[in-house]
Write an enzyme that holds these catalytic residues in place. Structure first.
Site, mmCIF file in Angstrom:
data_model
loop_
_atom_site.group_PDB
_atom_site.id
_atom_site.type_symbol
_atom_site.label_atom_id
_atom_site.label_comp_id
_atom_site.label_asym_id
_atom_site.label_seq_id
_atom_site.Cartn_x
_atom_site.Cartn_y
_atom_site.Cartn_z
ATOM 1 N N ASP A 37 0.810 -1.218 0.000
ATOM 2 C CA ASP A 37 0.000 0.000 0.000
ATOM 3 C C ASP A 37 0.846 1.272 0.000
ATOM 4 O OD1 ASP A 37 -2.070 -1.754 0.240
ATOM 5 O OD2 ASP A 37 -3.024 -0.751 1.949
ATOM 6 N N ASP A 38 0.208 2.364 -0.413
ATOM 7 C CA ASP A 38 0.699 3.746 -0.247
ATOM 8 C C ASP A 38 1.795 4.168 -1.233
ATOM 9 O OD1 ASP A 38 -1.034 3.517 1.829
ATOM 10 O OD2 ASP A 38 0.375 4.106 3.412
ATOM 11 N N HIS A 88 -5.772 2.809 -4.162
ATOM 12 C CA HIS A 88 -5.810 3.087 -2.718
ATOM 13 C C HIS A 88 -6.173 4.563 -2.510
ATOM 14 C CE1 HIS A 88 -5.080 2.173 1.421
ATOM 15 N NE2 HIS A 88 -3.904 2.778 1.537
ATOM 16 N N HIS A 92 -4.924 9.365 -0.053
ATOM 17 C CA HIS A 92 -5.081 8.743 1.257
ATOM 18 C C HIS A 92 -5.994 9.470 2.250
ATOM 19 C CE1 HIS A 92 -3.834 5.917 4.428
ATOM 20 N NE2 HIS A 92 -3.301 5.212 3.433
ATOM 21 N N HIS A 180 3.640 -2.017 3.446
ATOM 22 C CA HIS A 180 3.760 -0.716 2.791
ATOM 23 C C HIS A 180 5.118 -0.596 2.112
ATOM 24 C CE1 HIS A 180 0.707 -0.349 5.916
ATOM 25 N NE2 HIS A 180 0.137 0.565 5.136
HETATM 26 ZN ZN ZN Z 1 -2.697 3.202 3.299
#
Ligand code: ZN
Length: 574
Positions: A37-38, A88, A92, A180
């Protein structure tokens, strides 16, 4: 009886047609989906991709749209290497705090970036930031939503070993793991966990592939957590097979997929995407096209390995060949659809040099450089030859080399053949059979056909290319062999053996060389000349046909093609 046979044949056909599915269904190894993620991160994601490639692992990237936009090359690489790309959000936010239109913008802006890589209107899983939604937000997300079942809290423990342990200790068959890729410690920990889990028999697949392999559905608005074993594994998607036939101008391409999945393909060398052509049957493309294909149920993460048939594009092909005929220089290329370009001023040839259009009279005493280029080929390796004043093309013999004149002269007189492509290999050793053949040709004599063998050499086969030459040399006392009825035709000839053969050739032709002049004291290795060859070596030295290197005469060293050319030329002038 006939009827029963037919029934058996039909049963066999049925069995074969269901076999791939059956075989996969019983395989059923442990599957796990690793997700990141991210990102992507310009610093850590490439390192992660390297590690995944090395381990042959496919994962799912839940990217932030804003990071994907500024690292488009990285997500392109992730896509090309078979990973699944997913959303995603753009930057955020907790989607539950946004208005409907703001939520829709977060999703659409991210999809637009992903579409640049995956092709228009591809579909993407969504993971809402923090896993936070409400029924209002869920109704706006027009895609399956991916939750996770293993959370190593890698953002908190910035230590690879802790990340590895948290992943390995909590992973189970069918789990979805959250990491991440914006922390170096997370990337390192995840790669270590992969090593541990692969040893335990886990296979890493994308989130969508995990569902397909186990026959689980992924519906819009549904949350995905894990897919535990359910007695079914339909197996990975077989790489398509690309074959072609050609008439020299076009290729007719056929692509087969054993998995029955649709095939996406390109013919311009690019990696196929969701927007690429879907195979419907054999098609024609120009000869030398590059064809690439995936079998895919979903091009984004649920596809085979890339199959490619690259005939030429990005391929340098082979260097042109240069010949002479009738006093003109001819050039040829095996690379279909290309042109030859050449220079005569010693400079490197490029596609901007003179184009070759047919046999050409060129001045002698120059270097010719040539390349081929065009069509789907890039510029070929260069051919460089020296076009000698005698009209010989020499690829590995240069003016200035001590042996230049000898090899050039023998080649011009047809006494020394090249090894193909104007290569003369001056430093290569010569076998005893080759030496016999050289003298046989030099003599201009011929045994004719149907000659009767008189030599006793049991290691000289009657069918070999050198049989007549050795027979001729034996009859005329130019060769004796080693005794024991052996000639050793494929053994390298030494300098003293060469001297003996040349000396005897003179005798045979009624011209004797000077006798009795000892060269003791002239060469440091005089003592190494064997007794039987002493008078031969001394005669050649006295006549000026054989020279040492100023210190030694090297009687037992192998004679090279250049050395033999030198002795032969001096003998011709003697
Ligand atoms: Zn995230």
């Amino acid at each position: 009886m006939k009827k029963r046979l037919l029934a058996l044949a039909m049963a066999l056909v049925l069995f074969v047609s269901v076999l791939p599915l059956q075989a996969n269904a019983v395989k059923g190894g442990k599957l796990v989906a690793l997700t990141f993620d991210d990102g992507p991160s310009a610093t850590y994601t490439p390192k992660l991709l390297d590690g995944l490639k090395k381990r042959n692992v496919k994962v799912t990237f839940f990217v932030l749209g804003q990071n994907a936009k500024s690292n488009l090359g990285i997500i392109q690489r992730a896509y090309n290497e078979g990973h699944e790309l997913a959303s995603h959000s753009w930057n955020h936010p907790d989607l539950t705090t946004l208005s409907d239109s703001e939520v829709l913008w977060q999703l659409r802006a991210t999809e637009d970036v992903l579409d640049q890589v995956c092709g228009k209107n591809a579909s993407y899983l969504v993971r809402p930031p923090y896993g936070s939604t409400t029924s209002r937000v869920e109704s706006l997300i027009n895609a399956p939503m991916a939750y996770w079942t293993v959370d190593p809290e890698d953002w908190k423990y910035r230590d690879p070993e802790t990340v590895r342990r948290n992943i390995v200790n909590n992973t189970f068959d069918g789990a979805i793991i959250l990491v991440h890729d914006i922390h170096g410690t997370s990337v390192d920990g995840a790669l270590r966990a992969i090593d541990d889990l692969q040893k335990k028999g886990y296979e890493f697949v994308t989130v969508s592939e995990l569902h397909r392999r186990r026959g689980a559905t992924m519906d819009k608005g549904e949350w995905l957590y894990s897919v535990k074993p359910r007695g079914v594994d339909v197996g990975s998607i077989a790489k398509p097979e690309i074959t072609y036939t050609t008439d020299g101008k076009t290729m007719t391409v056929t692509i087969k997929s054993a998995s029955g999945a649709p095939i996406y393909y390109t013919t311009d060398g690019s990696v196929p995407t969701h927007s690429s052509a879907v195979y419907k049957g054999p098609f024609k493309v120009p000869y030398s096209s590059a064809v690439k294909a995936y079998a895919a149920f979903n091009m984004n993460g649920v596809r085979s390995e890339l199959a490619s048939l690259v005939y030429g594009q990005g391929n340098r092909g082979s260097a042109p060949k240069i010949k002479t005929s009738g006093g003109k220089v001819q050039m040829e290329t095996a690379n279909t659809g290309t042109k030859i370009y050449y220079t005569t001023d010693g400079k490197t040839a490029t596609p901007k040099s003179t184009a070759y259009s047919g046999p050409v009279a060129l001045p002698k005493g120059i270097y010719i450089h040539a390349v081929s280029a065009g069509g789907y080929y890039s510029t070929s390796p260069e051919t460089v030859v020296y076009y000698s004043p005698r009209g010989v093309l020499l690829a590995d013999v240069r003016p200035g080399a001590w042996y230049f004149n000898y090899i050039d002269r023998l080649a011009a007189e047809g006494l020394m053949n090249g090894m193909g492509n104007n290569i003369y290999e001056p430093g290569t050793n010569v076998t005893r059979a080759m030496m016999a053949k050289l003298l046989y040709e030099y003599s201009g004599e011929s045994l004719g056909s149907g000659w009767t063998r008189t030599n006793p050499f049991t290691d000289v086969d009657q069918d070999e290319w050198y049989a007549a030459a050795i027979e001729w040399a034996y009859r005329n006392k130019i060769v004796n062999g080693y005794g024991n009825n052996r000639f050793s035709p494929n053994g390298n000839i030494t300098r003293q053996e060469m001297s003996a053969m040349i000396d005897r050739m003179f005798t045979y032709q009624g011209n004797s060389l000077p006798r009795g002049a000892s060269c003791a004291g002239k060469f440091a290795d005089y003592g190494r000349i064997e007794k039987w060859a002493l008078s031969n070596v001394e005669a050649l030295v006295a006549a000026g046909l054989l020279e040492g290197d100023g210190k030694n005469i090297e009687p037992r060293s192998n004679a090279t093609r250049a050395e033999i050319a030198a002795v032969l030329c001096r003998a011709m002038d003697y």
